[in-house]
Design an enzyme around this catalytic site. Structure first.
Site: not given
Length: 132
Positions: A27, A107-108
């Site tokens: 991100t 973020t994942d």
């Protein structure tokens, strides 16, 4: 620009040594042709050099070096990248002039990467993961 300010603040905490920035994509390295309202947002498109260039004042407080480990969406991170990252982190943390390492990440899977590095980084120096 919030992501760049976060990166600058973290790097400032390493002002007495050489912080190293390792980029994995995600991100924080994403962009969209139409800006924040564009639905064609793509993660992992901005390079570590571009992130550091966006904060030219960082050179006033620290000697900063960046290295692109990967440039993917963090949902695509895999064992190969984790092993490469851990090996490089350990090599560099052994150097006396390295104060710590900042790793840009999406973020994942950031918590998985943090946990993996917690198990594999062999140093008392800081390893910090940042995302947008």
């Amino acid at each position: 620009m919030k992501k760049v300010l976060v990166l600058a603040a973290l790097l400032a905490s390493f002002a007495f040594g050489k912080p190293l920035v390792y980029a994995t994509g995600g991100t924080i390295a994403g962009s969209a042709a139409g800006g924040a309202t564009d639905t064609a947002y793509t993660s992992g498109t901005v390079t570590v050099d571009a992130l550091l260039k966006a904060v030219p004042q960082i050179n006033d407080i620290a000697v900063v070096k960046g290295e692109q480990v990967a440039n993917i969406g963090s949902q695509a991170i895999n064992n190969e990248i984790w092993l490469k990252l851990a090996k490089r982190v350990n090599e560099l943390l052994k150097q006396k002039d390295v104060a710590g390492i900042v790793i840009t990440h999406g973020t994942d899977s950031m918590e998985e990467t943090a946990y993996f590095l917690n198990l594999t980084a062999k140093s008392n120096k800081s390893v910090v993961l940042v995302e947008r």
